[in-house]
Write an enzyme that holds these catalytic residues in place. Structure first.
Site, short mmCIF file in Angstrom:
data_model
loop_
_atom_site.label_atom_id
_atom_site.label_comp_id
_atom_site.label_asym_id
_atom_site.label_seq_id
_atom_site.Cartn_x
_atom_site.Cartn_y
_atom_site.Cartn_z
N CYS A 78 0.95 -1.47 0.18
CA CYS A 78 -0.02 0.35 0.08
C CYS A 78 1.14 1.20 -0.42
O CYS A 78 1.94 1.62 0.36
CB CYS A 78 -0.60 -0.01 0.63
SG CYS A 78 -1.67 1.31 1.64
N VAL A 79 0.84 1.96 -0.72
CA VAL A 79 1.85 3.27 -1.04
C VAL A 79 1.45 4.25 0.16
O VAL A 79 2.73 4.64 0.99
CB VAL A 79 0.99 4.54 -2.65
CG1 VAL A 79 -0.04 4.53 -2.46
CG2 VAL A 79 2.11 5.66 -2.69
#
Lengths: 130, 119
Positions: A78-79
């Protein structure tokens, strides 16, 4: 059955990513499809390129990279979780003069939309680590 | 058919980044037009107290987001009545967007989900 996995805990401190890896091995052996592993929260530490545990210990990061190479399981970090904790994609790192090789082989950094896609497209989403 | 997602909050949310990161999933699910319910149970009930001041612990207050979830069409926010009673939390002390339900109803809500996220 099409299965996706979410991992929320860091490796070595918790058993979550270890359990997840064994679960995935068992699922693949039983003929299920493992579509995606989504690393969220402290789970992003599973994707650190420079993790170098002693040789006689579990090589958790390497093991994930091998899973991607061997079985083509999509490993997504997840960024926002990653950036918050100092793990940048090389193109982003370049812009901010950060470390460009932080992400281990076989992983990619993307948004929560890919978790939702995994939820929608998979028969089961199995979460490891609270 | 759109899937039903139930998010179960069972621990206190302040003190870590958990609340923020998991509410991000809640809002993303709503953006994908999935059916979303939130169930607060056990110590999770503390997250619903009005007038929280998180400045003193330098953390972001999630209450404004909680109160604005209807903008994202998230209206099913439930708290387990028994958990409130066990913690001596009166119904008027929690934010009005939340509906207290019996434990049986909470269990039914969770068991009716296609996917359960538990925090």
């Amino acid at each position: 059955m099409k299965i996706s996995v979410q991992i929320n805990a860091s490796p070595y401190q918790y058993q979550a990513s270890d359990s997840a890896w064994h679960f995935i091995q068992a699922a693949l052996l039983s003929g299920h499809e493992v579509f995606r592993v989504f690393f969220y929260h402290d789970g992003i530490y599973n994707a650190l390129h420079d993790a170098r545990p002693p040789a006689d210990e579990q090589q958790i990061v390497k093991r994930w990279s091998e899973l991607n190479a061997k079985h083509n399981v999509d490993l997504v970090v997840c960024v926002s979780s990653a950036q918050r904790r100092g793990l940048l994609e090389s193109s982003v790192a370049k812009k901010v003069n950060g470390y460009e090789k932080a992400l281990a082989d076989g992983f990619r950094i993307a948004g929560l939309g890919l978790l939702m896609e995994a939820v929608i497209d998979s028969d089961r989403l199995v979460t490891f680590g609270a | 058919m759109s899937k039903k997602l139930v998010f179960v909050f069972k621990d206190v949310l302040n003190g870590t980044i958990k609340a923020q990161e998991f509410l991000d999933i809640v809002m993303m699910a709503a953006a994908f037009d999935l059916s979303v319910s939130l169930v607060f149970i056990g110590d999770g009930a503390y997250a619903l107290l009005k007038n929280q001041n998180t400045e003193q612990i330098n953390s972001k207050n999630i209450l404004p987001i909680m109160q604005a979830l209807s903008i994202y069409d998230i209206n099913n926010i439930f708290v387990d009545e028994t958990s409130l009673q066990e913690r001596a939390i009166l119904a008027e002390r929690i934010i009005p967007q939340v509906t207290p339900i019996t434990r049986e109803k909470a269990q039914f809500e969770i068991s009716s989900a296609d996917h359960v996220f538990s925090f």
